[in-house]
Design a protein around this motif. Sequence first.
Motif, mmCIF file in Angstrom:
data_model
loop_
_atom_site.group_PDB
_atom_site.id
_atom_site.type_symbol
_atom_site.label_atom_id
_atom_site.label_comp_id
_atom_site.label_asym_id
_atom_site.label_seq_id
_atom_site.Cartn_x
_atom_site.Cartn_y
_atom_site.Cartn_z
ATOM 1 N N ASN A 7 0.794 -1.231 0.000
ATOM 2 C CA ASN A 7 0.000 0.000 0.000
ATOM 3 C C ASN A 7 0.827 1.282 0.000
ATOM 4 O O ASN A 7 0.395 2.294 -0.557
ATOM 5 C CB ASN A 7 -0.929 0.025 1.226
ATOM 6 C CG ASN A 7 -1.967 -1.074 1.173
ATOM 7 O OD1 ASN A 7 -2.369 -1.502 0.101
ATOM 8 N ND2 ASN A 7 -2.369 -1.551 2.338
ATOM 9 N N HIS A 8 2.007 1.252 0.625
ATOM 10 C CA HIS A 8 2.722 2.507 0.843
ATOM 11 C C HIS A 8 4.106 2.598 0.197
ATOM 12 O O HIS A 8 4.648 3.696 0.077
ATOM 13 C CB HIS A 8 2.867 2.756 2.352
ATOM 14 C CG HIS A 8 1.571 2.742 3.096
ATOM 15 N ND1 HIS A 8 0.441 3.400 2.641
ATOM 16 C CD2 HIS A 8 1.203 2.143 4.259
ATOM 17 C CE1 HIS A 8 -0.551 3.219 3.485
ATOM 18 N NE2 HIS A 8 -0.121 2.450 4.469
ATOM 19 N N ASP A 12 5.236 3.853 -5.244
ATOM 20 C CA ASP A 12 6.248 4.853 -5.620
ATOM 21 C C ASP A 12 7.589 4.236 -6.000
ATOM 22 O O ASP A 12 8.284 4.761 -6.870
ATOM 23 C CB ASP A 12 6.454 5.835 -4.461
ATOM 24 C CG ASP A 12 5.313 6.822 -4.354
ATOM 25 O OD1 ASP A 12 5.425 7.917 -4.917
ATOM 26 O OD2 ASP A 12 4.292 6.492 -3.718
ATOM 27 N N LYS A 32 5.146 12.499 0.872
ATOM 28 C CA LYS A 32 3.882 12.100 0.266
ATOM 29 C C LYS A 32 3.030 11.297 1.255
ATOM 30 O O LYS A 32 1.811 11.501 1.357
ATOM 31 C CB LYS A 32 4.170 11.270 -0.993
ATOM 32 C CG LYS A 32 2.933 10.882 -1.783
ATOM 33 C CD LYS A 32 3.322 10.167 -3.076
ATOM 34 C CE LYS A 32 2.108 9.743 -3.870
ATOM 35 N NZ LYS A 32 2.496 9.053 -5.135
ATOM 36 N N LEU A 33 3.667 10.391 1.995
ATOM 37 C CA LEU A 33 2.926 9.557 2.946
ATOM 38 C C LEU A 33 2.338 10.388 4.085
ATOM 39 O O LEU A 33 1.258 10.076 4.602
ATOM 40 C CB LEU A 33 3.823 8.457 3.504
ATOM 41 C CG LEU A 33 4.259 7.363 2.523
ATOM 42 C CD1 LEU A 33 5.186 6.366 3.213
ATOM 43 C CD2 LEU A 33 3.056 6.644 1.926
ATOM 44 N N LYS A 36 -0.926 11.556 2.982
ATOM 45 C CA LYS A 36 -1.835 10.538 2.452
ATOM 46 C C LYS A 36 -3.029 10.323 3.380
ATOM 47 O O LYS A 36 -2.865 10.025 4.562
ATOM 48 C CB LYS A 36 -1.068 9.221 2.274
ATOM 49 C CG LYS A 36 -1.849 8.134 1.554
ATOM 50 C CD LYS A 36 -0.951 6.927 1.293
ATOM 51 C CE LYS A 36 -1.687 5.830 0.552
ATOM 52 N NZ LYS A 36 -0.815 4.671 0.273
ATOM 53 N N CYS A 38 -6.144 8.569 5.298
ATOM 54 C CA CYS A 38 -6.481 7.210 5.732
ATOM 55 C C CYS A 38 -7.637 6.695 4.890
ATOM 56 O O CYS A 38 -8.556 7.440 4.561
ATOM 57 C CB CYS A 38 -6.902 7.202 7.195
ATOM 58 S SG CYS A 38 -5.535 7.343 8.344
ATOM 59 N N SER A 39 -7.605 5.415 4.584
ATOM 60 C CA SER A 39 -8.716 4.820 3.832
ATOM 61 C C SER A 39 -9.476 3.804 4.670
ATOM 62 O O SER A 39 -10.448 3.225 4.226
ATOM 63 C CB SER A 39 -8.181 4.132 2.572
ATOM 64 O OG SER A 39 -7.240 3.130 2.917
ATOM 65 N N THR A 53 -4.932 11.824 8.108
ATOM 66 C CA THR A 53 -3.836 11.258 7.310
ATOM 67 C C THR A 53 -3.211 10.089 8.057
ATOM 68 O O THR A 53 -3.571 9.798 9.193
ATOM 69 C CB THR A 53 -2.775 12.331 7.022
ATOM 70 O OG1 THR A 53 -2.360 12.914 8.270
ATOM 71 C CG2 THR A 53 -3.334 13.429 6.126
#
Length: 254
Positions: A7-8, A12, A32-33, A36, A38-39, A53
């Motif tokens: 996922n992380h 990239d 970037k993270l 990002k 949260c999903s 995030t």
Amino acid sequence: NKNMIKNHILPDLGNRAVQSVSPRDIDLLFHKLRMKPCSGPKSFNKRENDIPTLSTTTLRHVYFVLKKAFEKAIEWEILETSPIAHMDPPPKRIIRNKTIWDSETVSLAIDDMKDKPELKLAVHLAFMCSLRIGETVGITLDKINLKDNYIDIHQTLQRDEEEALALLPKDDIYFIFPKKIATSKSVLVLKRPKTETSIRRVYFEGELRNEIIERIRAIEKQKEYFGSNYKDYGLLIALEDGSPVEPKLCEKWF
């Protein structure tokens, strides 16, 4: 770890030759993270413009996975230096004082759970014996000693992806429950706890002891009622037909 990588990291860096990754690339990745969203569950019930995030705990996890990977690349003589070597790990999150129930609140809550005996027992066990949810619903009858009033905590019940489970040492997996949905990519398992300190003996007495005895009697009645259809996994906290109560279901009841 597999999910962290998928996922992380891979989005990239997945298509990059390891030798081409620079310290700047690592800095850009973490920048970037940090932005990002949260999903997962943390994003539920939030206003559209107020989605949190990734936590610093997740960022630290990604950092140490990368650090170990690049150290292994040096050990294998793929790299001479690590692009993450001079980067400090993300700071630990600030642990705020949690509001903890006092004994009176626990008693009121347990009294309010009389119509759901499995939940009542789970909450009572968790409170009196300081158990995590997976440890609570993972207790099996063979680990309970009613003579000396103790339970040996040797296992935890949780849902794992089959792909990740395949990487665990076989000694760490005690039992894999049959799937209810054949196409599911995850399974419920009884497994060894993450740390040695989680393996311990906890004691009970009084009302909790009575509840455990009542629960064992109820299990015997359920076995008689369901007969050959009873799924006997030896669990203390289970559905009427003996099926496991997975942690998410217990949380939903709660």
